[in-house]
Design a protein around this motif. Structure first.
Motif, PDB file in Angstrom:
ATOM      1  N   ASP A   1      -5.348  18.472 108.714  1.00 26.37           N
ATOM      2  CA  ASP A   1      -5.252  19.931 109.297  1.00 26.37           C
ATOM      3  C   ASP A   1      -3.700  20.171 109.244  1.00 26.37           C
ATOM      4  O   ASP A   1      -3.276  21.475 109.667  1.00 26.37           O
ATOM      5  N   VAL A   2      -3.171  19.951 108.348  1.00 28.87           N
ATOM      6  CA  VAL A   2      -2.076  19.945 107.835  1.00 28.87           C
ATOM      7  C   VAL A   2      -1.894  21.875 107.844  1.00 28.87           C
ATOM      8  O   VAL A   2      -0.994  22.694 107.984  1.00 28.87           O
ATOM      9  N   ALA A   3      -2.800  22.311 106.643  1.00 26.94           N
ATOM     10  CA  ALA A   3      -2.449  23.346 105.810  1.00 26.94           C
ATOM     11  C   ALA A   3      -2.848  24.535 107.430  1.00 26.94           C
ATOM     12  O   ALA A   3      -2.260  25.447 108.021  1.00 26.94           O
ATOM     13  N   ARG A   4      -3.857  24.563 107.949  1.00 31.18           N
ATOM     14  CA  ARG A   4      -4.640  24.976 109.466  1.00 31.18           C
ATOM     15  C   ARG A   4      -3.089  25.261 110.454  1.00 31.18           C
ATOM     16  O   ARG A   4      -2.049  26.326 110.813  1.00 31.18           O
ATOM     17  N   ILE A   5      -2.439  23.923 110.940  1.00 32.35           N
ATOM     18  CA  ILE A   5      -1.624  23.954 111.700  1.00 32.35           C
ATOM     19  C   ILE A   5       0.306  24.398 110.956  1.00 32.35           C
ATOM     20  O   ILE A   5       0.601  25.944 112.120  1.00 32.35           O
ATOM     21  N   SER A   6       0.403  23.997 109.506  1.00 33.46           N
ATOM     22  CA  SER A   6       1.716  24.985 109.121  1.00 33.46           C
ATOM     23  C   SER A   6       1.325  26.642 109.371  1.00 33.46           C
ATOM     24  O   SER A   6       1.997  26.680 109.481  1.00 33.46           O
ATOM     25  N   GLU A   7      -0.009  27.162 108.914  1.00 27.04           N
ATOM     26  CA  GLU A   7       0.025  27.860 108.999  1.00 27.04           C
ATOM     27  C   GLU A   7      -0.031  29.161 110.161  1.00 27.04           C
ATOM     28  O   GLU A   7       0.966  29.715 110.927  1.00 27.04           O
ATOM     29  N   ASN A   8      -0.459  28.331 111.302  1.00 26.27           N
ATOM     30  CA  ASN A   8       0.005  28.835 113.026  1.00 26.27           C
ATOM     31  C   ASN A   8       1.149  29.068 112.961  1.00 26.27           C
ATOM     32  O   ASN A   8       1.792  29.656 113.654  1.00 26.27           O
ATOM     33  N   LEU A   9       2.030  28.028 113.008  1.00 25.26           N
ATOM     34  CA  LEU A   9       3.482  27.380 113.492  1.00 25.26           C
ATOM     35  C   LEU A   9       4.523  28.826 112.180  1.00 25.26           C
ATOM     36  O   LEU A   9       5.297  29.470 112.724  1.00 25.26           O
TER      37      LEU A   9
END
Lengths: 183, 126
Positions: A110-118
Motif C-alpha cells: 500500500d506504500v505507493a498508493r498512500i504516498s501518491e495520495n499524500l
C-alpha cells in the motif's frame, strides 16, 4: 528495558519538546483519555481557542487513522468484533508551533498508493483542499466506508504548514508509516 | 413515529428527533469510533419519516462544536434528507449554530449550505 534507558527516553522526549507520547494498542477510550490530556495542556498553556481546536482535530484524525488502518491489530472481543490497533501517537511543541506525529504498521504493497495520495494532498492550496474534500465526501460509496483519504485532507486543512510523512523499516510485507503535522 | 432521544457523550452528540412536532436537534461533539453504527439506525428512522411526510413545518437546530471527518459524511446525509423533505413539499428551516470565534464550524455551515436549495438555511452566531 533498563532504568537508564527509560531516563534516556525521557530526556530525548523533553529535549525535543514532546508533551506526551503513547505507544501501544489504541481504542476509542484511549483516544478520549489522550484527548483529555491534550485539552488540559492547551488550557493550561492558554493556547488560543482556534489553534487548540485545530490541534485537537488533527490529533483525532491521526489516532483514528491508526485505529482504522494499522495492520497490527489484536482481537479483544470476538463476539463484539472488537479489535485494538497498534501504533504510536506523539504531541509536542517546537518554538511556537505544535506538532503531532502518528505512526503505524501498514502493508508494503500500500506504500505507493498512500504516498501518491499524500504527495497530492500536501501540495494543494487551501481552496484546492476544500474542493477535493467535497469531491471525496460526495463520491464516497456509502456510510459503511471508513472514510479513506478524507482524514488526510482534514489534517492538511487544519495544518499551518505542509505535513511531513514517510515510510521506514520496510520489508516485502510490512512498513512503518508516519505522518507529522504542524499547527 | 416514536421520538429519538440520545443523551450526548464525550464523542457523540445529543440527538433529539421529535417526529410528531417536526423538531430535530443535534448538539455536541461527533467523533464516534464507528460513525455508521451510531448514525445508522437514527437515519433509517429518518428515511421513513422523509418518505411519509408532506405539507409539514420542520425545524432543525444543529449546534455541533466539533466533528471529525467521518462524521462530515453523516451530517451531509442528514442535510440531504432535509433537502429531500423540502423538495417533497415540506417547509424545512435549519439553524446552524456556531460559537463567535469558531471559523471552522461557520465555514462548514457555509459549505454545507452551498448544496441546499429548497431548505431555508440560517447561520447563527451564539
Amino acid at each position: 528495558m533498563e532504568i537508564d534507558d527509560l531516563c534516556k527516553l525521557k530526556r530525548l522526549s523533553s529535549d525535543n519538546g514532546v508533551i506526551f507520547f503513547y505507544q501501544g494498542y489504541f481504542s476509542q477510550k484511549i483516544l478520549l483519555g489522550l484527548g483529555d490530556a491534550l485539552k488540559a495542556k492547551m488550557t493550561r498553556d492558554d493556547v488560543e481557542s482556534t489553534k487548540s481546536k485545530k490541534l485537537f482535530s488533527i490529533f483525532v484524525e491521526q489516532v483514528q487513522n491508526i485505529i482504522r488502518y494499522s495492520t497490527d491489530k489484536i482481537e479483544v472481543d470476538r463476539d463484539l468484533q472488537k479489535e485494538m490497533s497498534s501504533g504510536i501517537m506523539l504531541v509536542g511543541k517546537e518554538e511556537e508551533r505544535f506538532f503531532t506525529v502518528c505512526g503505524n504498521i501498514i502493508e508494503t504493497k500500500d506504500v505507493a498508493r498512500i504516498s501518491e495520495n499524500l504527495e497530492e494532498i500536501r501540495n494543494l492550496e487551501k481552496d484546492e483542499l476544500k474542493k477535493l474534500y467535497k469531491e471525496k465526501i460526495r463520491s464516497e460509496s456509502d456510510e459503511h466506508s471508513k472514510g479513506a483519504g478524507i482524514g488526510f485532507i482534514e489534517i492538511a486543512r487544519k495544518s499551518s504548514a505542509p505535513f511531513d510523512y514517510g515510510f521506514k523499516d520496510g520489508d516485502d510485507c510490512e512498513s512503518f508509516f508516519f505522518l507529522k503535522a504542524y499547527v | 413515529m416514536e421520538r429519538i432521544f440520545i443523551e450526548k457523550t464525550e464523542s457523540t452528540p445529543l440527538v433529539d428527533f421529535d417526529f410528531e412536532k417536526g423538531v430535530f436537534l443535534l448538539k455536541g461533539e461527533s467523533y464516534p469510533e464507528n460513525v455508521s453504527s451510531f448514525y445508522g439506525e437514527i437515519f433509517e428512522k429518518l428515511e421513513v419519516f422523509v418518505r411519509e411526510s408532506e405539507d409539514r413545518d420542520i425545524s432543525v437546530e444543529i449546534e455541533l462544536i466539533y466533528f471529525n471527518s467521518s462524521s462530515v459524511k453523516a451530517i451531509m446525509n442528514f442535510l440531504d434528507m432535509m433537502e429531500e423533505l423540502a423538495n417533497n413539499g415540506n417547509k424545512v428551516t435549519i439553524n446552524w449554530l456556531y460559537e463567535a470565534d469558531d471559523e471552522t464550524i461557520m465555514e462548514f455551515g457555509e459549505e454545507f449550505s452551498e448544496d441546499l436549495e429548497s431548505v431555508e438555511f440560517h447561520l447563527k452566531e451564539i
